[in-house]
Scaffold this active site. Structure first.
Site, mmCIF file in Angstrom:
data_model
loop_
_atom_site.group_PDB
_atom_site.id
_atom_site.type_symbol
_atom_site.label_atom_id
_atom_site.label_comp_id
_atom_site.label_asym_id
_atom_site.label_seq_id
_atom_site.Cartn_x
_atom_site.Cartn_y
_atom_site.Cartn_z
ATOM 1 N N GLY A 12 0.828 -1.203 0.000
ATOM 2 C CA GLY A 12 0.000 0.000 0.000
ATOM 3 C C GLY A 12 0.859 1.247 0.000
ATOM 4 N N ARG A 15 0.229 5.614 -1.660
ATOM 5 C CA ARG A 15 -0.541 6.758 -1.173
ATOM 6 C C ARG A 15 -0.614 6.731 0.353
ATOM 7 N NH1 ARG A 15 -6.869 5.646 -2.854
ATOM 8 N NH2 ARG A 15 -7.311 3.951 -1.388
ATOM 9 N N ASP A 59 -2.658 -7.743 -6.068
ATOM 10 C CA ASP A 59 -3.642 -7.867 -5.002
ATOM 11 C C ASP A 59 -3.019 -8.732 -3.914
ATOM 12 O OD1 ASP A 59 -5.740 -8.398 -3.315
ATOM 13 O OD2 ASP A 59 -7.041 -9.301 -4.837
ATOM 14 N N SER A 138 -5.015 -0.540 13.485
ATOM 15 C CA SER A 138 -5.933 0.576 13.700
ATOM 16 C C SER A 138 -6.439 0.533 15.125
ATOM 17 C CB SER A 138 -7.116 0.488 12.734
ATOM 18 O OG SER A 138 -8.132 1.416 13.098
ATOM 19 N N TYR A 151 -13.782 -4.107 9.626
ATOM 20 C CA TYR A 151 -12.433 -3.527 9.629
ATOM 21 C C TYR A 151 -11.783 -3.741 10.995
ATOM 22 C CZ TYR A 151 -8.837 0.128 9.204
ATOM 23 O OH TYR A 151 -7.649 0.834 9.165
ATOM 24 N N ALA A 152 -12.543 -3.456 12.062
ATOM 25 C CA ALA A 152 -12.023 -3.655 13.415
ATOM 26 C C ALA A 152 -11.684 -5.116 13.649
ATOM 27 C CB ALA A 152 -13.044 -3.174 14.444
ATOM 28 N N ALA A 153 -12.547 -6.012 13.167
ATOM 29 C CA ALA A 153 -12.294 -7.442 13.343
ATOM 30 C C ALA A 153 -11.013 -7.861 12.635
ATOM 31 C CB ALA A 153 -13.476 -8.252 12.803
#
Length: 249
Positions: A12, A15, A59, A138, A151-153
């Site tokens: 990633g 950006r 990917d 995060s 996302y949290a998981a």
């Protein structure tokens, strides 16, 4: 925190936090490779580097693609000393409005991508007897986040994975740590902020930050480079929040 001659892979890396991190590694003397999903995004950022970089589009949720890309990277750059698993994907949405295709993309990128890349790169670090892996997680994965359930998981899973790998390979010279940003000025945050409900959730989150502002990508990058350097040589298995005090755990 000089990293002269170190070989670094940033996923990633075209950006946001990934790009800021790749540029800071280059400034510290490292040779940099970046992985991104789209080839055009890599070409757009090449001029921002002073020296040539290895850029590959793939990917990371595809294990075969990860292994092939790393074989090519090794031929061009050599075995990686430092791995930054930064690539991620999310939308700020309500759980009951999501579908399995969205869940699969989130988990494939955020969790399986870390697992695939780590297993692919780790043997070279073990052979060298040293290495540093930094996983960008995060604060959503630490304390939960409204509108970010999957996302949290996925990020919580990366934290548990990181601690397990850190324990398993510490005696062989490989350190594994997590940097846990709070809200950060990235394209994903800006795009989500433009949508009604998501924008309101993000505004509410920013108001909860004691420092009353979101982070800049460069502020997160500084912490990632710290974990990669000898300045953190006796630190492994840790999760460090860069969130302006949003979470204090």
């Amino acid at each position: 925190m000089s990293l002269q001659g170190k070989r670094v892979l940033v996923t990633g890396g075209a950006r946001g936090i990934g790009l800021a991190t790749a540029k800071l590694f280059e400034a510290e003397g490292a040779d940099v490779a970046i992985w991104a999903l789209h080839p055009e995004s890599i070409e757009e950022v090449r001029p921002q580097f002073r020296r040539p970089i290895v850029g590959q589009a793939l990917d990371i949720g595809d294990f075969d693609a990860v292994r092939q890309a790393y074989r090519t990277l090794r031929e061009e750059l050599g075995p990686v000393d430092i791995l930054v698993n930064n690539a991620g994907y999310t939308l700020t949405t309500r759980f009951l409005e999501e579908d399995p295709a969205y869940w699969e993309r989130v988990v494939s990128t955020n969790l399986w991508g870390v697992v695939y890349t780590t297993q692919t790169v780790l043997p070279d670090m073990l052979e060298a007897g040293s290495g540093s892996i930094i996983n960008v997680v995060s604060d959503a994965g630490r304390v939960g986040m409204q509108g970010e359930a999957m996302y949290a998981a996925s990020k919580g899973g990366v934290m548990a994975f990181s601690k397990s790998i850190a324990q398993e390979f510490a005696k062989r010279g490989v350190r594994v740590n997590c940097v846990s940003p709070g809200p950060t000025r990235t394209r994903i945050l800006e795009e989500n902020s433009e949508h009604g409900d998501a924008g309101k959730l993000i505004e509410r989150m920013v108001r909860r930050i004691p420092m009353r502002r979101i982070a800049e990508p460069e502020e997160v990058a500084q912490t990632i480079v710290f974990f990669a350097s000898d300045a953190s040589s006796h630190i492994t298995g840790q999760v460090l929040s860069v969130s302006g005090g949003l979470t204090m755990v």
